[in-house]
Design a protein around this motif. Structure first.
Motif, PDB file in Angstrom:
ATOM      1  N   GLU A 102      -8.912  -0.300   9.413  1.00  0.00           N
ATOM      2  CA  GLU A 102      -7.721  -0.106   8.590  1.00  0.00           C
ATOM      3  C   GLU A 102      -6.491  -0.653   9.296  1.00  0.00           C
ATOM      4  OE1 GLU A 102      -7.405   4.647   9.776  1.00  0.00           O
ATOM      5  OE2 GLU A 102      -7.414   4.005   7.694  1.00  0.00           O
ATOM      6  N   TYR A 103      -5.566  -1.137   8.476  1.00  0.00           N
ATOM      7  CA  TYR A 103      -4.331  -1.745   8.958  1.00  0.00           C
ATOM      8  C   TYR A 103      -3.174  -1.117   8.194  1.00  0.00           C
ATOM      9  CZ  TYR A 103      -7.697  -5.131  10.731  1.00  0.00           C
ATOM     10  OH  TYR A 103      -8.759  -5.717  11.377  1.00  0.00           O
ATOM     11  N   TYR A 104      -2.044  -0.943   8.885  1.00  0.00           N
ATOM     12  CA  TYR A 104      -0.909  -0.248   8.287  1.00  0.00           C
ATOM     13  C   TYR A 104       0.317  -1.148   8.207  1.00  0.00           C
ATOM     14  CZ  TYR A 104      -3.822   3.425  10.368  1.00  0.00           C
ATOM     15  OH  TYR A 104      -4.875   4.200  10.766  1.00  0.00           O
ATOM     16  N   ILE A 105       1.095  -0.934   7.160  1.00  0.00           N
ATOM     17  CA  ILE A 105       2.423  -1.529   7.051  1.00  0.00           C
ATOM     18  C   ILE A 105       3.391  -0.365   6.884  1.00  0.00           C
ATOM     19  CG2 ILE A 105       3.952  -3.009   5.699  1.00  0.00           C
ATOM     20  CD1 ILE A 105       1.473  -4.591   4.836  1.00  0.00           C
ATOM     21  N   VAL A 106       4.264  -0.167   7.851  1.00  0.00           N
ATOM     22  CA  VAL A 106       5.165   0.986   7.828  1.00  0.00           C
ATOM     23  C   VAL A 106       6.336   0.706   6.891  1.00  0.00           C
ATOM     24  CG1 VAL A 106       6.656   2.487   9.195  1.00  0.00           C
ATOM     25  CG2 VAL A 106       4.493   1.661  10.153  1.00  0.00           C
ATOM     26  N   ILE A 107       6.507   1.588   5.908  1.00  0.00           N
ATOM     27  CA  ILE A 107       7.577   1.476   4.909  1.00  0.00           C
ATOM     28  C   ILE A 107       8.259   2.837   4.805  1.00  0.00           C
ATOM     29  CG2 ILE A 107       8.102   1.147   2.464  1.00  0.00           C
ATOM     30  CD1 ILE A 107       7.392  -1.450   3.819  1.00  0.00           C
ATOM     31  N   THR A 108       9.578   2.866   4.863  1.00  0.00           N
ATOM     32  CA  THR A 108      10.271   4.154   4.904  1.00  0.00           C
ATOM     33  C   THR A 108      11.178   4.423   3.710  1.00  0.00           C
ATOM     34  OG1 THR A 108      12.067   3.190   6.209  1.00  0.00           O
ATOM     35  CG2 THR A 108      10.242   4.183   7.423  1.00  0.00           C
ATOM     36  N   SER A 109      11.303   3.461   2.787  1.00  0.00           N
ATOM     37  CA  SER A 109      12.209   3.692   1.659  1.00  0.00           C
ATOM     38  C   SER A 109      11.897   2.732   0.520  1.00  0.00           C
ATOM     39  CB  SER A 109      13.670   3.499   2.093  1.00  0.00           C
ATOM     40  OG  SER A 109      13.919   2.131   2.383  1.00  0.00           O
ATOM     41  N   GLN A 110      12.456   3.034  -0.639  1.00  0.00           N
ATOM     42  CA  GLN A 110      12.340   2.156  -1.804  1.00  0.00           C
ATOM     43  C   GLN A 110      12.928   0.780  -1.490  1.00  0.00           C
ATOM     44  OE1 GLN A 110      11.203   2.772  -5.003  1.00  0.00           O
ATOM     45  NE2 GLN A 110      12.055   1.024  -6.080  1.00  0.00           N
ATOM     46  N   LYS A 111      14.086   0.770  -0.865  1.00  0.00           N
ATOM     47  CA  LYS A 111      14.765  -0.484  -0.533  1.00  0.00           C
ATOM     48  C   LYS A 111      13.914  -1.331   0.413  1.00  0.00           C
ATOM     49  CE  LYS A 111      19.305  -2.098   1.119  1.00  0.00           C
ATOM     50  NZ  LYS A 111      18.968  -2.854   2.326  1.00  0.00           N
ATOM     51  N   GLU A 112      13.365  -0.696   1.441  1.00  0.00           N
ATOM     52  CA  GLU A 112      12.552  -1.435   2.408  1.00  0.00           C
ATOM     53  C   GLU A 112      11.278  -1.968   1.760  1.00  0.00           C
ATOM     54  OE1 GLU A 112      10.547  -0.981   6.854  1.00  0.00           O
ATOM     55  OE2 GLU A 112      11.270   0.802   5.808  1.00  0.00           O
ATOM     56  N   PHE A 113      10.673  -1.183   0.872  1.00  0.00           N
ATOM     57  CA  PHE A 113       9.453  -1.646   0.228  1.00  0.00           C
ATOM     58  C   PHE A 113       9.714  -2.927  -0.556  1.00  0.00           C
ATOM     59  CE2 PHE A 113       6.355  -1.991  -3.155  1.00  0.00           C
ATOM     60  CZ  PHE A 113       5.165  -1.773  -2.480  1.00  0.00           C
ATOM     61  N   ASN A 114      10.753  -2.918  -1.371  1.00  0.00           N
ATOM     62  CA  ASN A 114      11.023  -4.082  -2.215  1.00  0.00           C
ATOM     63  C   ASN A 114      11.518  -5.288  -1.424  1.00  0.00           C
ATOM     64  OD1 ASN A 114      10.275  -2.990  -4.746  1.00  0.00           O
ATOM     65  ND2 ASN A 114      12.194  -1.849  -4.840  1.00  0.00           N
ATOM     66  N   GLU A 115      12.211  -5.040  -0.326  1.00  0.00           N
ATOM     67  CA  GLU A 115      12.763  -6.150   0.448  1.00  0.00           C
ATOM     68  C   GLU A 115      11.763  -6.758   1.427  1.00  0.00           C
ATOM     69  OE1 GLU A 115      16.299  -4.809   2.362  1.00  0.00           O
ATOM     70  OE2 GLU A 115      17.521  -4.893   0.526  1.00  0.00           O
ATOM     71  N   SER A 116      10.860  -5.935   1.977  1.00  0.00           N
ATOM     72  CA  SER A 116      10.053  -6.459   3.082  1.00  0.00           C
ATOM     73  C   SER A 116       8.541  -6.314   2.942  1.00  0.00           C
ATOM     74  CB  SER A 116      10.496  -5.801   4.397  1.00  0.00           C
ATOM     75  OG  SER A 116      10.213  -4.418   4.386  1.00  0.00           O
ATOM     76  N   PHE A 117       8.063  -5.492   2.003  1.00  0.00           N
ATOM     77  CA  PHE A 117       6.616  -5.301   1.944  1.00  0.00           C
ATOM     78  C   PHE A 117       5.857  -6.597   1.670  1.00  0.00           C
ATOM     79  CE2 PHE A 117       2.528  -4.223   0.062  1.00  0.00           C
ATOM     80  CZ  PHE A 117       2.031  -3.318   0.990  1.00  0.00           C
ATOM     81  N   PRO A 118       6.280  -7.424   0.703  1.00  0.00           N
ATOM     82  CA  PRO A 118       5.519  -8.663   0.469  1.00  0.00           C
ATOM     83  C   PRO A 118       5.415  -9.550   1.708  1.00  0.00           C
ATOM     84  CG  PRO A 118       6.957  -8.218  -1.389  1.00  0.00           C
ATOM     85  CD  PRO A 118       7.336  -7.242  -0.317  1.00  0.00           C
TER      86      PRO A 118
END
Length: 392
Positions: free
Chosen positions: A142-158
């Protein structure tokens, strides 16, 4: 770390309600306000509907339990579920594209086992529901991508997803959950389209945990149905986690991989659960109350949000039935706040339960609140706000 050690370390039973008797729930000297547990219930109007269904249907359910349920499902229930999802998504979904499982968690575990061999893996965002127990059971990486907020998800998850998949070409699955538990983000339309394109490029299949799908703007229809596995259950949507009844909606051409594998793992969910589940969905559809539970949860959430405005620290806007209170910019440790609230008979959930026990990275300092089980949200949140403001 061998298979057994990984399973022991990934034990997620601490995340769920302990085995206790009914007196526990009625004794307000133990827990006065439950703003923590992720179950859904204590909705009197809905309880009356369920009582009516069970009283009318139970005698005929018992006489049908001399049969094995099988993994083919129960055609009338599959037809209802296919119709509901087809109308919502616009996808072409047939009853035979649905497999009934022992809850949503089991559905995820089975899919990981099918599509990830021992040197292949799955990626998902942290903090999260304890998916690590499912990957441990499947013995997948398993691999993780750390996301802490709505803003961070939309800006950096992709971009983080693209980087992770490029570095780790052995990843076969992406697991996403909207609205997210516990952070409460819901991917923006453009973000979802980018995720879809990235997964197609890297030939990564998408597992969409849709258990909270009726509590925010629905995102499933933004993904390619040919590369999408939808997981849902009766736990939240119909407030019946005790049924342990979930389902997978899979692309038609993937059924040849899924159904035989699951058939060799277990005979199927409890036939009583399947038949009760069918009666619940049928009656709610007849009464035009399929979204009844989620409407009640949304009202509770509005009440909670209004009271949290009185906190001395700002809480983020979230989707779904959860809210997090972040103490990162304070001198408080969220675990200490959790313990203080528990002494005052208010249950919440501390941040560390949303990270794997073997995770060594930085953990966000928060408590999670839930409106799933507490009917007296206003009084409970008022008491919670008063206690936290006194600590700040």
């Amino acid at each position: 770390m061998n298979f057994l050690e990984r399973n022991i370390k990934a034990d997620v039973t601490r995340f769920f309600q302990p085995l206790i008797d009914e007196a526990y729930f009625e004794d307000k000297t133990i827990i006065e306000y439950d703003l923590g547990i992720g179950n859904v219930g204590n909705i009197p109007e809905f309880d009356e509907i369920i009582k009516e269904i069970v009283e009318e249907s139970f005698p005929k359910l018992l006489i049908r339990c001399h049969k094995y349920p099988g993994t083919q499902g129960y055609l009338p229930l599959n037809e209802l579920l296919a119709d509901i999802y087809q109308k919502k998504s616009g996808f072409s979904i047939k009853p035979e594209d649905i497999i009934l499982t022992i809850g949503g968690s089991d559905a995820i575990t089975e899919l990981i086992q099918i599509y990830c061999s021992h040197d292949e893996g799955i990626v998902y965002a942290l903090p999260s529901f304890p998916y690590w127990g499912m990957t441990a059971k499947a013995n997948a990486k398993e691999y993780y991508i750390v996301i802490t907020s709505q803003k961070e998800f939309n800006e950096s998850f992709p971009s983080k997803l693209e980087e992770t998949l490029t570095i780790n070409p052995n990843i076969r699955l992406l697991l996403i959950n909207f609205p997210n538990n516990p952070v409460g983000y819901n991917g923006a339309e453009q973000t979802c389209k980018e995720i879809n394109e990235i997964c197609a490029k890297h030939k990564v299949k998408i597992l969409f945990d849709d258990i909270y799908g009726g509590l925010a703007e629905w995102r499933i229809k933004l993904f390619d149905p040919k590369n999408l596995f939808i997981i849902d259950s009766f736990s939240k949507r119909f407030a019946m986690p005790g049924l342990r009844l979930g389902f997978i909606i899979a692309p038609t051409n993937e059924m040849k991989n899924i159904r035989p594998f699951i058939a060799n793992q277990y005979v199927g969910p409890s036939l009583i659960s399947i038949l009760v589940g069918y009666e619940i969905v049928k009656r709610l559809a007849e009464k035009d109350k399929l979204d009844f539970v989620f409407k009640k949860i949304k009202l509770r959430k509005e009440t909670l949000n209004n009271e949290l405005k009185k906190l001395k620290i700002k809480t983020e806007e979230t989707f779904g039935m959860y809210v997090i209170i972040d103490f990162t910019d304070t001198d408080l440790n969220a675990r200490d706040v959790y313990n203080k609230l528990l002494k005052e008979k208010i249950r919440t959930v501390p941040y560390d339960l949303f990270y794997p026990p073997f995770y060594k990275g930085t953990k966000r300092n928060f408590i999670r609140l839930s409106v799933g089980m507490e009917p007296n949200v206003k009084q409970g949140s008022q008491k919670l706000v008063k206690i936290i403001n006194e600590l700040l």
